[in-house]
Design a protein around this motif. Structure first.
Motif, PDB file in Angstrom:
ATOM      1  N   PRO A  26       8.680   2.714  -1.521  1.00 34.83           N
ATOM      2  CA  PRO A  26       7.563   2.873  -0.589  1.00 34.83           C
ATOM      3  C   PRO A  26       6.850   1.548  -0.353  1.00 34.83           C
ATOM      4  CG  PRO A  26       6.847   3.445  -2.790  1.00 34.83           C
ATOM      5  CD  PRO A  26       8.274   2.951  -2.912  1.00 34.83           C
ATOM      6  N   HIS A  27       6.200   1.434   0.778  1.00 32.34           N
ATOM      7  CA  HIS A  27       5.315   0.309   1.041  1.00 32.34           C
ATOM      8  C   HIS A  27       3.916   0.650   0.547  1.00 32.34           C
ATOM      9  CE1 HIS A  27       7.635  -1.965   4.436  1.00 32.34           C
ATOM     10  NE2 HIS A  27       8.052  -2.269   3.225  1.00 32.34           N
ATOM     11  N   GLY A  28       3.346  -0.265  -0.192  1.00 29.13           N
ATOM     12  CA  GLY A  28       1.993  -0.106  -0.699  1.00 29.13           C
ATOM     13  C   GLY A  28       1.648  -1.321  -1.535  1.00 29.13           C
ATOM     14  N   PHE A  29       0.410  -1.375  -1.975  1.00 35.10           N
ATOM     15  CA  PHE A  29      -0.041  -2.429  -2.871  1.00 35.10           C
ATOM     16  C   PHE A  29      -0.711  -1.766  -4.064  1.00 35.10           C
ATOM     17  CE2 PHE A  29      -0.275  -4.213   1.435  1.00 35.10           C
ATOM     18  CZ  PHE A  29       0.498  -5.351   1.291  1.00 35.10           C
ATOM     19  N   ALA A  30      -0.773  -2.495  -5.178  1.00 33.88           N
ATOM     20  CA  ALA A  30      -1.422  -1.929  -6.359  1.00 33.88           C
ATOM     21  C   ALA A  30      -2.097  -3.020  -7.166  1.00 33.88           C
ATOM     22  CB  ALA A  30      -0.414  -1.181  -7.223  1.00 33.88           C
ATOM     23  N   LEU A  31      -3.095  -2.610  -7.908  1.00 28.36           N
ATOM     24  CA  LEU A  31      -3.718  -3.425  -8.930  1.00 28.36           C
ATOM     25  C   LEU A  31      -3.494  -2.737 -10.267  1.00 28.36           C
ATOM     26  CD1 LEU A  31      -7.050  -4.355  -7.130  1.00 28.36           C
ATOM     27  CD2 LEU A  31      -5.379  -6.009  -8.011  1.00 28.36           C
ATOM     28  N   LEU A  32      -2.735  -3.381 -11.126  1.00 31.68           N
ATOM     29  CA  LEU A  32      -2.559  -2.900 -12.495  1.00 31.68           C
ATOM     30  C   LEU A  32      -3.696  -3.469 -13.320  1.00 31.68           C
ATOM     31  CD1 LEU A  32      -0.944  -1.668 -14.887  1.00 31.68           C
ATOM     32  CD2 LEU A  32       0.339  -3.828 -14.961  1.00 31.68           C
ATOM     33  N   ASN A  33      -4.544  -2.598 -13.838  1.00 32.87           N
ATOM     34  CA  ASN A  33      -5.756  -3.032 -14.513  1.00 32.87           C
ATOM     35  C   ASN A  33      -5.570  -3.100 -16.022  1.00 32.87           C
ATOM     36  OD1 ASN A  33      -7.442  -3.038 -12.066  1.00 32.87           O
ATOM     37  ND2 ASN A  33      -7.104  -0.821 -12.113  1.00 32.87           N
ATOM     38  N   ALA A  34      -6.317  -3.987 -16.654  1.00 32.70           N
ATOM     39  CA  ALA A  34      -6.219  -4.169 -18.096  1.00 32.70           C
ATOM     40  C   ALA A  34      -6.715  -2.957 -18.880  1.00 32.70           C
ATOM     41  CB  ALA A  34      -7.000  -5.413 -18.519  1.00 32.70           C
ATOM     42  N   ASP A  35      -7.438  -2.037 -18.220  1.00 29.47           N
ATOM     43  CA  ASP A  35      -7.901  -0.826 -18.903  1.00 29.47           C
ATOM     44  C   ASP A  35      -6.902   0.324 -18.784  1.00 29.47           C
ATOM     45  OD1 ASP A  35      -8.147  -0.049 -16.283  1.00 29.47           O
ATOM     46  OD2 ASP A  35     -10.288   0.429 -16.365  1.00 29.47           O
ATOM     47  N   ALA A  36      -5.645   0.012 -18.463  1.00 28.57           N
ATOM     48  CA  ALA A  36      -4.564   1.004 -18.380  1.00 28.57           C
ATOM     49  C   ALA A  36      -4.754   1.989 -17.238  1.00 28.57           C
ATOM     50  CB  ALA A  36      -4.387   1.742 -19.702  1.00 28.57           C
ATOM     51  N   THR A  37      -5.289   1.500 -16.132  1.00 31.21           N
ATOM     52  CA  THR A  37      -5.357   2.279 -14.898  1.00 31.21           C
ATOM     53  C   THR A  37      -4.729   1.463 -13.771  1.00 31.21           C
ATOM     54  OG1 THR A  37      -7.531   1.405 -14.226  1.00 31.21           O
ATOM     55  CG2 THR A  37      -7.500   3.405 -15.616  1.00 31.21           C
ATOM     56  N   VAL A  38      -4.456   2.140 -12.677  1.00 33.74           N
ATOM     57  CA  VAL A  38      -3.894   1.493 -11.496  1.00 33.74           C
ATOM     58  C   VAL A  38      -4.682   1.920 -10.277  1.00 33.74           C
ATOM     59  CG1 VAL A  38      -1.901   1.482  -9.916  1.00 33.74           C
ATOM     60  CG2 VAL A  38      -1.541   1.202 -12.365  1.00 33.74           C
ATOM     61  N   ASP A  39      -4.983   0.963  -9.416  1.00 36.93           N
ATOM     62  CA  ASP A  39      -5.513   1.256  -8.088  1.00 36.93           C
ATOM     63  C   ASP A  39      -4.378   1.086  -7.093  1.00 36.93           C
ATOM     64  OD1 ASP A  39      -8.548   1.686  -8.213  1.00 36.93           O
ATOM     65  OD2 ASP A  39      -8.266  -0.085  -9.481  1.00 36.93           O
ATOM     66  N   LEU A  40      -4.016   2.167  -6.433  1.00 36.05           N
ATOM     67  CA  LEU A  40      -2.885   2.196  -5.503  1.00 36.05           C
ATOM     68  C   LEU A  40      -3.410   2.262  -4.077  1.00 36.05           C
ATOM     69  CD1 LEU A  40       0.148   2.560  -4.789  1.00 36.05           C
ATOM     70  CD2 LEU A  40      -0.184   5.020  -5.178  1.00 36.05           C
ATOM     71  N   PHE A  41      -2.959   1.319  -3.250  1.00 35.81           N
ATOM     72  CA  PHE A  41      -3.381   1.240  -1.854  1.00 35.81           C
ATOM     73  C   PHE A  41      -2.175   1.605  -0.988  1.00 35.81           C
ATOM     74  CE2 PHE A  41      -5.900  -1.504  -4.463  1.00 35.81           C
ATOM     75  CZ  PHE A  41      -7.201  -1.309  -4.015  1.00 35.81           C
ATOM     76  N   ILE A  42      -2.220   2.805  -0.417  1.00 40.26           N
ATOM     77  CA  ILE A  42      -1.062   3.337   0.303  1.00 40.26           C
ATOM     78  C   ILE A  42      -1.549   4.356   1.316  1.00 40.26           C
ATOM     79  CG2 ILE A  42      -0.643   5.218  -1.347  1.00 40.26           C
ATOM     80  CD1 ILE A  42       2.380   4.635  -1.026  1.00 40.26           C
ATOM     81  N   ALA A  43      -0.843   4.477   2.429  1.00 38.90           N
ATOM     82  CA  ALA A  43      -1.223   5.449   3.459  1.00 38.90           C
ATOM     83  C   ALA A  43      -1.217   6.853   2.859  1.00 38.90           C
ATOM     84  CB  ALA A  43      -0.256   5.366   4.633  1.00 38.90           C
ATOM     85  N   PRO A  44      -2.330   7.585   2.957  1.00 37.26           N
ATOM     86  CA  PRO A  44      -2.404   8.896   2.284  1.00 37.26           C
ATOM     87  C   PRO A  44      -1.384   9.897   2.790  1.00 37.26           C
ATOM     88  CG  PRO A  44      -4.307   8.518   3.726  1.00 37.26           C
ATOM     89  CD  PRO A  44      -3.581   7.215   3.613  1.00 37.26           C
ATOM     90  N   GLU A  45      -0.953   9.760   4.049  1.00 32.42           N
ATOM     91  CA  GLU A  45       0.025  10.712   4.583  1.00 32.42           C
ATOM     92  C   GLU A  45       1.391  10.577   3.903  1.00 32.42           C
ATOM     93  OE1 GLU A  45      -0.747   7.748   8.066  1.00 32.42           O
ATOM     94  OE2 GLU A  45      -1.783   8.422   6.243  1.00 32.42           O
ATOM     95  N   LYS A  46       1.629   9.476   3.194  1.00 34.83           N
ATOM     96  CA  LYS A  46       2.881   9.330   2.452  1.00 34.83           C
ATOM     97  C   LYS A  46       2.904  10.160   1.167  1.00 34.83           C
ATOM     98  CE  LYS A  46       3.802   4.546   3.929  1.00 34.83           C
ATOM     99  NZ  LYS A  46       4.128   3.179   3.453  1.00 34.83           N
ATOM    100  N   LEU A  47       1.746  10.611   0.710  1.00 36.58           N
ATOM    101  CA  LEU A  47       1.627  11.206  -0.616  1.00 36.58           C
ATOM    102  C   LEU A  47       1.588  12.727  -0.604  1.00 36.58           C
ATOM    103  CD1 LEU A  47      -1.076   8.787  -2.095  1.00 36.58           C
ATOM    104  CD2 LEU A  47       1.419   8.557  -2.158  1.00 36.58           C
ATOM    105  N   THR A  48       1.813  13.341   0.545  1.00 36.44           N
ATOM    106  CA  THR A  48       1.623  14.795   0.654  1.00 36.44           C
ATOM    107  C   THR A  48       2.606  15.600  -0.194  1.00 36.44           C
ATOM    108  OG1 THR A  48       3.001  14.769   2.653  1.00 36.44           O
ATOM    109  CG2 THR A  48       0.606  14.643   2.957  1.00 36.44           C
ATOM    110  N   ASP A  49       3.772  15.028  -0.515  1.00 30.25           N
ATOM    111  CA  ASP A  49       4.777  15.747  -1.301  1.00 30.25           C
ATOM    112  C   ASP A  49       4.741  15.378  -2.781  1.00 30.25           C
ATOM    113  OD1 ASP A  49       5.661  16.887   1.064  1.00 30.25           O
ATOM    114  OD2 ASP A  49       7.236  15.398   1.372  1.00 30.25           O
TER     115      ASP A  49
END
Length: 589
Positions: A216-239
Motif C-alpha cells: 500500500p501507499h502510505g507514510f508512518a512514524l514509528l515511535n519510541a513508545d512502541a506506537t505507530v502513526d499511520l498516514f493513509i487514505a481512510p478508504e483503503k482501510l475499509t476491509d
C-alpha cells in the motif's frame, strides 16, 4: 489475464512533450528539470499515476532518470536497458550510460551553473546531497512537479484496498515488531517510514497500489513508545477490520507534513529513501537506516516455510508449462502464446494472487534484452534453432517466486551450449558455496563470472537481488553484485541469476532463488561461523544446452543431486504427462 501486451508508451510523443516542458521551464525561470522514475514513497516500483519518466520519454524500464534543459535533454539508464531505451525513446533524448556517467557528471558539462528544478517529493536527501556537493554553482530549486502540470490525462493516485497478512504466515505479530524495533530508535523519538514494503512488513498488511507488488501507499512514524502513526487514505482501510489495534493511530495523508512540523525532538530519516520534502518539514532530522530494512530481509521460520510451499506450488506450474512447451512444434508459438500459457498454469494453482512482474519471454534477439517485455508489436515466433529465455514469477499469499529458464527450440548451436554451460558453472559455484559470516555480495559476485571471464564474456547486471515474503520481488538491502556491501545473514532470500547476452542474437539466464542459512561445522574448522545457501527453486535446468566436457566432477555431482531432489519433490504433485517429462528432464548427466 495478468499481463497486457499493448505498448504503454511511445517514442513518437517524446519530442512534443519535451518541447512543452521546455516552454514551461522558460516560463518558470529555470534552466533545467529533473525527471526521476520515482514517487513520494521512493520504492523501486511506481503506479501509473507516478510514471512521469515514461510519459515524457516513452521509456518503461524500472530504473532511470531524465534531465531536460532548455536546449537539450538526456535519459540515463543502466546496462539492463541499453537496447530497450534505444527502441523506446526518440533521438531528442541523449542516451547516457548510468551510473557509469552520473547525473552530476553530465550536468557538470551541460549545466554547471544555473537553476535546476526538482520535485522535493521525488528526490531523496542523498540524491540532492550528491548533486549539491558535485555542482556547487548550480542552484537546486524545489518546485511543484512540472510534468503534472502538462499531463492532461494523468491517472488518479492508486486507492487499492489494504488487507491483513495472517499471523501464521507473517510469523510475528505486528505489535511485537513495533515493540522490538522501537527499542532500537534511541536517542530519537521516532523514525519516518516511506517505503511501501517496509510499511507492509511492519504492520503485517498488504495492498494493491503498485501493480504486481502487494503493497500500500502510505507514510508512518514509528515511535519510541512502541506506537505507530499511520498516514493513509481512510478508504483503503475499509476491509482491515480491527487488525491494526490500539498501537496504531491512523490519520489522513494530508496530516503527514503538519505532524512532522509539530515534532520538536529528533526524528530518524533514511537519506536513501526519505524525500527532501519530509526532511525539510522536520526540526531535528537525524540520519539512519530505515529500521525495517534489515529485519524484513531476514525471514523468520514461518516466512521461510511459506516461501518453500510457494516454490513447490510454483515449480509444479513451471513443470507443466515446460512439458507443454516441449510438445509444441518449432514455429507454432509466439512469445505472447508462451506468456499466456505460463500465466494460465500459475493461475491453475488456485493460489496465485498475481504474477510478481511482467513475464519475460524473449526468443532470438529479444532474449538479449535483459528486461524485455513482449508487446503485440514486438511479438516474435519461437523458431527452430533459437533460444527462448523465460523469466517469470508468482505472488502467492505465502511467498514470492522468481525463476528464469533458457530453453532450446530445436537443436542448439555449439555457441549456445558453451555460453549456457559457462553461465551454469557460475550459478553452481554460488549454489555450492560455503562462506564466513560477514561476507557480502561484492565478495562472492566474481564466482558467478569466472567461467565467463575465461572466455572473454560477461553480463552487465548484478548476479542477485533480495526477494520479499509476499512482498516486492526486488528487495534490499543485500544483493549479489560488485556494489553489494551488506553482509549476508540467515533468512535472507536472494536470486542467483548469472547470464550472457549476444545483442541481436540470443540471451541466456539461469535463475534460482536461494536462502542464507548456517552451515554445519566441519571437522577441523577454524572459522567460527560459516554460512551456505539453500536452493528454494525446484525446476529442471535444460540438459540439452549443457556441454558436459566443460563441467567439473563436482559440478556434475551438484547438478545430478539437484535434479534428483527436484524429481523426488515434484513427482508426486504432477500428472502423468508432466511427470513423464520431469523424469526425462531430471536424468543424470
Amino acid at each position: 489475464m495478468f499481463q497486457t501486451f499493448t505498448e504503454t508508451a511511445s517514442p513518437d510523443q517524446g519530442p512534443a512533450r519535451l518541447s512543452a516542458l521546455q516552454d514551461l521551464m522558460r516560463t518558470e525561470g529555470v534552466d533545467g528539470v529533473l525527471v526521476p522514475r520515482s514517487d513520494a514513497h521512493q520504492g523501486e516500483y511506481v503506479a501509473p499515476h507516478d510514471d512521469r519518466l515514461a510519459w515524457l520519454t516513452g521509456f518503461t524500464g524500472s530504473a532511470g532518470w531524465a534531465i531536460a534543459l532548455t536546449d537539450r535533454a538526456a535519459i540515463f539508464t543502466d546496462s539492463r536497458y541499453t537496447v530497450q531505451v534505444k527502441a523506446q525513446t526518440d533521438t531528442v533524448f541523449e542516451k547516457v550510460d548510468w551510473p557509469g556517467t552520473s547525473l552530476a557528471d553530465w550536468l557538470a558539462e551541460a549545466l554547471p551553473e544555473g537553476r535546476l528544478a526538482y520535485d522535493p517529493w521525488l528526490l531523496t536527501v542523498a540524491e540532492r546531497r550528491r548533486l549539491a556537493e558535485k555542482l556547487p554553482k548550480l542552484t537546486l530549486v524545489p518546485m511543484e512537479n512540472l510534468i503534472d502540470r502538462l499531463w492532461e490525462d494523468q491517472p488518479a493516485p492508486p486507492m487499492g484496498a489494504v488487507f491483513a497478512q495472517p499471523l501464521e504466515l507473517a510469523g510475528e505479530a505486528h505489535e511485537d515488531k513495533i515493540a522490538r524495533l522501537s527499542k532500537t530508535l534511541a536517542p530519537v523519538e521516532a523514525a519516518v517510514i516511506t517505503l511501501p514494503d517496509s510499511l507492509a512488513w511492519l504492520l503485517n498488511i498488504r495492498g494493491s497500489d503498485i501493480p504486481k507488488n502487494p503493497v500500500p501507499h502510505g507514510f508512518a512514524l514509528l515511535n519510541a513508545d512502541a506506537t505507530v502513526d499511520l498516514f493513509i487514505a481512510p478508504e483503503k482501510l475499509t476491509d482491515l477490520g480491527d487488525h491494526l489495534g490500539p498501537s496504531v493511530r491512523t490519520h489522513a495523508p494530508d496530516a503527514f507534513i503538519p505532524a512532522l512540523k509539530a515534532r520538536e525532538g529528533m526524528v530518524r530519516i533514511d537519506p536513501a529513501s526519505c524525500p527532501v520534502a519530509v526532511h525539510e518539514a522536520l526540526a531535528q532530522p537525524v540520519e539512519g537506516e530505515d529500521p525495517c530494512i534489515l529485519p524484513k530481509a531476514c525471514k523468520n521460520a514461518a516466512e521461510l516455510d511459506g516461501t518453500r510451499a510457494a516454490h513447490l506450488r510454483d515449480a509444479c506450474a513451471m513443470v507443466r508449462f515446460l512439458a507443454w512447451l516441449d510438445a509444441q512444434a518449432p514455429g507454432s508459438l509466439t512469445e505472447i502464446a508462451v506468456v499466456k500459457k505460463l500465466e494460465a498454469e500459475r493461475a491453475a494453482t488456485n493460489a496465485l494472487r498475481d504474477i510478481s512482474f511482467d513475464t519475460i519471454a524473449g526468443t532470438g534477439p529479444n532474449g538479449a534484452i535483459v528486461h524485455y517485455r513482449v508487446t503485440e508489436k514486438t511479438d516474435r515466433t519461437v523458431e527452430d534453432g533459437h533460444l527462448l529465455l523465460v523469466d517469470s514469477g508468482g505472488q502467492y499469499v505465502d511467498g514470492t517466486t522468481d525463476i528464469t529458464r533458457t530453453i532450446p527450440i530445436g537443436k542448439p548451436t555449439a555457441e549456445h551450449r558453451e555460453a549456457f554451460t559457462r553461465v551454469l558453472k557460475g550459478m553452481i559455484a554460488l549454489s555450492r558455496l560455503r562462506f564466513p559470516k560477514g561476507m557480502a555480495g561484492r565478495d562472492i559476485d566474481v564466482l558467478a563470472r569466472v567461467a565467463l571471464w575465461e572466455a572473454g564474456l560477461d553480463y552487465g547486471h548484478g548476479t542477485g537481488h533480495g526477494v520479499g515474503s509476499y512482498l516486492c520481488v526486488h528487495e534490499g538491502p543485500a544483493r549479489i553484485a560488485r556494489t553489494g556491501t551488506v553482509a549476508f545473514q540467515p533468512g535472507m532470500i536472494l536470486s542467483n541469476e548469472p547470464g550472457f547476452y549476444r545483442e541481436g542474437a540470443f540471451g541466456i539466464r539461469i535463475e534460482n532463488l536461494i536462502v542464507v542459512e548456517e552451515a554445519p561445522e566441519r571437522p577441523g574448522q577454524t572459522i567460527p561461523q560459516m554460512y551456505r545457501f539453500e536452493t528454494l527453486t525446484l525446476v529442471p535446468i535444460d540438459r540439452r544446452l549443457i556441454d558436459t566436457d566443460l563441467l567439473s566432477e563436482a559440478e556434475r555431482q551438484w547438478l545430478d543431486g539437484y535434479h534428483a531432489r527436484v524429481l523426488d519433490t515434484l513427482r508426486p504433485h504432477v500428472d502423468d504427462a508432466a511427470g513423464d517429462w520431469l523424469e526425462l528432464a531430471c536424468q543424470p548427466l
